[in-house]
Design a protein around this motif. Sequence first.
Motif, short mmCIF file in Angstrom:
data_model
loop_
_atom_site.label_atom_id
_atom_site.label_comp_id
_atom_site.label_asym_id
_atom_site.label_seq_id
_atom_site.Cartn_x
_atom_site.Cartn_y
_atom_site.Cartn_z
N SER A 80 0.81 -1.22 0.00
CA SER A 80 0.00 0.00 0.00
C SER A 80 0.85 1.27 0.00
N GLU A 81 2.14 1.14 0.27
CA GLU A 81 2.99 2.34 0.28
C GLU A 81 3.67 2.61 -1.07
N VAL A 82 3.44 1.72 -2.03
CA VAL A 82 4.02 1.92 -3.36
C VAL A 82 2.90 2.31 -4.32
N ARG A 83 3.06 3.46 -4.95
CA ARG A 83 2.04 3.95 -5.88
C ARG A 83 2.72 4.62 -7.07
N GLN B 294 -3.01 5.74 -8.29
CA GLN B 294 -2.86 7.17 -8.05
C GLN B 294 -2.47 7.47 -6.61
N GLY B 295 -2.78 6.53 -5.72
CA GLY B 295 -2.51 6.81 -4.32
C GLY B 295 -3.52 7.79 -3.76
N ARG B 296 -3.30 8.24 -2.53
CA ARG B 296 -4.26 9.17 -1.92
C ARG B 296 -3.73 10.60 -2.00
N GLY B 297 -3.00 10.88 -3.04
CA GLY B 297 -2.56 12.25 -3.24
C GLY B 297 -1.25 12.58 -2.56
#
Lengths: 494, 214
Positions: free
Chosen positions: A367-370, A443-446
């Motif tokens: 979850s930390e790779v975007r 995209q991730g959370r910005g």
Amino acid sequence: MIDPALLLVMLATPLLGGISSALVRSDRVRYALVVPTCLVTLALALTLIARILATGPVSAFANWLYLDDLDAVVLLVVVVVSTLAGAYSIAYFRSDAQGHVLRPGELRKYFGLFHLFTFTMVLATVSGNLILLWTGVTATTFAAAPLVDFYGSHEPLEAAWKFLVLAVAGELIALLGFLLLYEAGIASLGSAYNFSIPVMEQAGPHLTASLGAIAFLMVLVGFGAKAGLAPMHTWLPDAHSQAPAPVCAMLSGAELNCAMLAIVRVLSLVTPANKARAGGLHEALLAFGLLSMAVGVVFLISQRNFKRLLAYSSVEQMGLIAAGFGIGAPVAAVGALLQMITHSLAKSLMFFNSGNLLLRFRTTTISEVRGAIRVAPASAILVIAGALAIAGAPPFGLFISEFTIIRGALLNHAWAVGAGIAALLMVAFLALMEPFNRMVFGQGRGEPLPARAELGLGVLAPGYILLAAVLVLGVWIPGPLHSMLVGASQVVDR
Amino acid sequence: MLAELMLSALLLLVTYWFIVTRRLSSAVSAYSVQSWLLGLVALALYVDTRLIGLLLFGLLIVSVKGILIPRLLRNRVAFALVAGRETSYYVRFPTALLIGAGLSLVGLLAATRLAFQPQLLPQSVLGISLAVFLLGLFTTIARRDAILQVTGLLAAENGLLLLSLVVAPGLSLLIEVAIVLDVLIAVLVMGFLVARMRDAVAGTDTSELTRLRG
């Protein structure tokens, strides 16, 4: 006359490489030794494989060393993976992996053990004496466990210890199997005989059937632990999440296959004597295989760490290979052998990718790779293409090998097995593609992405070579490879 | 033949020591005694048969497993052995003893069911070797302390070497050397990792090693 010399030099090269890497003072010399050592081993292995294809199995020193088509498949995998992993290691450590500042002596340990690891795997593939085969497969553990512990904090130690205890317990169970296999030959060969592959192959139907069957089951359970078969697979995700990326590539890409080679070898030796009775040996292998696939797939879903994700994919893939051999049809065996090759190439590629992601994003948490595609496009393309390959999408090699295994099951009228394998592969495909897709295109959370910067050629080139190889195998099987696979499948299904 | 049988029975008895003891240094001694007994079985066989391979095998076992490996263990993990004992357990002592007795019975019974060609040693020694093997593996599983796990594996391996004397006294010496060398390297690597545990978990209790999950 030339073959014994070739075999000896091929064994000696990585051994000397390891010893000299451990002895020399300068890290520069150590780096310089890696690729030449690996390439010489690779060249010798290819020469020997070419000779086997031309003139049949090679045997030397009263059958202490022996190389046939089945060994050749695994030998090919071992030398190719270790060469690329060696080249990758250099670039990886130069790139200051995991933010880890190398302490003096760490590279000495790493490259010394790296070459010894290769040596033990080559030994496992070329051994003709069955106790030497056991020794080779067992020795891989002792080279690999300190490598798993490389980063030297609490978690790597825990992973290495679990690996070591489980593997050694398994190896002892396998040794019991090999001793019983020796006993199985006494009735026809006398009490002191040459305990080697060619002798046992000749004795084939005259071995004591019941002892042979028990021997195989012991080897299956014991080396199954090393080959990553469930429920003895528990060391595998821990070791793969803690070891440096190139070591993971060696473990998954090469070492698991050596253990599988020993299992399949013993199966091939005891099958002729057990043909008359209802057997059940192939079925045992098939059951372990399907169980491993199921366990692997379950843990693929909702996995949070991408190195563990790849490790469970190895459990699933080794299960598929075991199932392929367990189906007991020549077509399925060819598929399983091809799967050994394609899986090794693709899995090594993916572990190199895991190292690259780690270099760029400093984490193994999915979850930390975007947005990798925007951060490092050339690395990201390799990640997504590798993920497609390992998930079994056409036109990559794994699609062909998986398809061949399923075809073998259907030709053997094992409808349920074929359908089960297909269903599990389908779920695995989704479970693998979803996280890698998120990591590459998400995209991730910005939150801000790391600055755009491509990784060096050194960590990318080995991956692109593997990608090309696995792509080629998806559209074209070269003639020599084809005859090697067919020859090996005839060794398996005697 | 009586001497070999007595020595083997003694060897099985010593294996219970691994199940009973909580003191780490005592487990290393048990391993040393067990290896000496194994070496003596081989030497007694040599006296009966005059097969030179058995003499060398016996000497190899006594020197490497009876003397060298216990010494290595004592040196590498001296920090843990000084008055070190296992403080917590997975299996309580009476249960462990009962399971051990059950496993011995399984080993002895399994040996009578094998299609086995008697060589120099009788079938009962085969049963003993299987029992020792199972007891060793059980100790490894049941113990939390890393050193007790290692000695359990080593004990199981001694069971297999006894089995190799039963099954194949003619098995080439080179092969026995390969197996013993393998164990020696195993002990070196395990000793290395156990020594690392001192920094990581301040001891040798493997139940502290539970950070990796999923």
